[in-house]
Write an enzyme that holds these catalytic residues in place. Structure first.
Site, short mmCIF file in Angstrom:
data_model
loop_
_atom_site.label_atom_id
_atom_site.label_comp_id
_atom_site.label_asym_id
_atom_site.label_seq_id
_atom_site.Cartn_x
_atom_site.Cartn_y
_atom_site.Cartn_z
N ASP A 83 -36.09 -16.92 -55.33
CA ASP A 83 -36.04 -17.29 -53.92
C ASP A 83 -37.40 -17.12 -53.27
OD1 ASP A 83 -35.44 -17.81 -51.28
OD2 ASP A 83 -33.61 -16.65 -51.25
N ASP A 119 -39.13 -24.56 -50.07
CA ASP A 119 -38.08 -23.58 -50.35
C ASP A 119 -37.43 -23.87 -51.70
OD1 ASP A 119 -36.18 -21.46 -49.79
OD2 ASP A 119 -34.72 -23.05 -49.39
#
Length: 437
Positions: free
Chosen positions: A115, A317
């Site tokens: 992440d 992202d």
């Protein structure tokens, strides 16, 4: 004769085992970069919720969680974190890419979600309420230790609960993904990635979870903040990493995570990374425009502008599946795309611009324009096909309309089979074509 036959069979079995081991694409290779594995790929321990479904349905299922993810990211930039009560909950398989990591001494293997929009690492620990069965056992690690409220790291995590008088364990609550939360004890132990060992790595040892978005075997934060991998590894990686995300279709293959400046591509185009002091973890870039075919889509500059005060702008992202633009930007891109493709158009899951695949040959390329860098998406990064193959869909969508979103998110479907370089020291992001499988 009988003994000879038995010997031949024995040798055949031994050779088969040796060959399988030699060609096992999931085995760790000495000196290799850590592998990045699609969550439902062959090398992942997680099973697809619908084993018989096509990879397209799997992507659609994963993309259905995007609105919660974008809402979560929007809450971060607005500095209004979502509050979710801590309670026992069922954990489902989440996260789009995982990597093999070991925690403790001796190392315990965990498949941790990657992440880039989070800093801290966390893993489920023994006795966790609502966690999966695969947990880290601190009592079997000779290097494990919990941290108390007096250590500097305790001030760097949000949601900390410490006694007003005296000292105690550094406990914290964290919301994640828009619909989930967990409680954890800040701890420290050895983290092993590939051949690299990072001692005294601070992470959250999860005690209980609520909701379905908490990674079953933990999460490794690759953000830019003080608790991230780059910060905690110090000079080991010199603030540099890159990844190559394999296609979700690549069931048998994995991509790679390259840590440190060595081995990074020499000739790579870059764009500046922008810093938001209110949300330093996120990787902001300056998106200046979008082209559909040869047409530069008319987008008001203020809709693309980076604004640290409101959090507006564009981020890269790893945890969102399909790229999401705020509504006016997406509408302008979609409408121009429809002008150049023969309809009629229909919807499929999150995608509202699907058309007959027989018209795919005339589908225009999508190009993202960044400062100093133009990214022309390969067709497989901008279109997705229905399971029957009869429909092709524009693989992008608008940000959810239930939030006052100001954030554009370049997601992982659009990053597949590209080498994405993050150089935090020189504040730049690089992109180059690479077959990640």
């Amino acid at each position: 004769m009988e003994h000879s036959l038995i010997l031949v069979i024995f040798l055949f079995i031994c050779l088969s085992i040796a060959c399988n081991a030699a060609f096992d694409s999931c085995s760790s290779k000495s000196g290799s970069d850590p592998s990045i594995i699609p969550i439902y790929g062959k090398c992942s321990p997680f099973n697809s919720p619908e084993p018989a479904s096509s990879w397209v349905n799997t992507v659609l299922n994963m993309a259905s969680s995007d609105p919660k993810r974008v809402t979560y990211l929007s809450s971060l930039v607005a500095r209004k974190p979502t509050s979710v009560p801590i309670a026992p909950g069922q954990v489902i398989n989440v996260g789009n890419y995982v990597l093999r990591a070991k925690i403790g001494s001796p190392g315990q293997l965990m498949f941790m979600v990657l992440d880039t929009s989070n800093d801290a690492a966390w893993v489920p620990c023994s006795g966790c309420v609502g966690c999966s069965s695969n947990v880290f056992a601190p009592n079997t690690s000779s290097t494990y230790g919990s941290l108390d409220c007096s250590v500097p790291e305790c001030t760097q995590v949000s949601g900390v609960s410490c006694p007003t008088v005296g000292s105690g364990s550094c406990l914290f609550n964290r919301s994640y993904g828009g619909d989930s939360s967990f409680s954890a004890t800040l701890s420290r132990d050895t983290l092993t990635l590939g051949n690299d060992t990072i001692p005294n790595y601070a992470f959250g040892c999860i005690n209980s979870v609520s909701g379905g978005s908490i990674a079953p075997q933990g999460l490794l934060g690759l953000g830019r903040g003080s608790m991230s991998l780059l910060s905690q590894s110090g000079s080991l990686y010199s603030g540099v990493f890159s990844y190559c995300l394999p296609s979700f279709k690549s069931y048998y293959f994995s991509g790679s995570l390259k840590l440190g400046p060595l081995g990074q591509p020499k000739n790579i185009k870059t764009t500046p990374l922008l810093k938001n002091p209110h949300r330093p973890s996120l990787y902001y870039v300056n998106l200046t425009g979008v082209s559909v075919g040869r047409v530069n889509v008319l987008i008001a500059p203020e809709l693309l502008a980076f604004d640290p005060n409101t959090g507006a702008g564009t981020i890269i992202d790893s945890g969102t599946v399909i790229t999401r633009f705020i509504q006016p930007i997406y509408t302008a891109i979609r409408d121009e795309f429809r002008k150049q493709v023969t309809g009629p158009f229909s919807s499929l899951g999150a995608f509202d611009t699907c058309f007959a695949a027989t018209n795919e040959a005339v589908a225009p390329a999508i190009t993202f324009h960044f400062t100093g860098l133009d990214l022309k998406l390969p067709m497989e990064n901008s279109l997705i096909h229905s399971s029957s193959g009869s429909l092709a869909c524009l693989a992008m969508a608008a940000a959810p309309n239930n939030v006052n979103s100001v954030l554009n998110v370049i997601a992982n479907l659009q990053q597949q089979n590209l080498r994405i370089l993050f150089d935090t020291v020189n504040s730049r992001l690089g992109i180059a074509r690479e077959l990640c499988n």
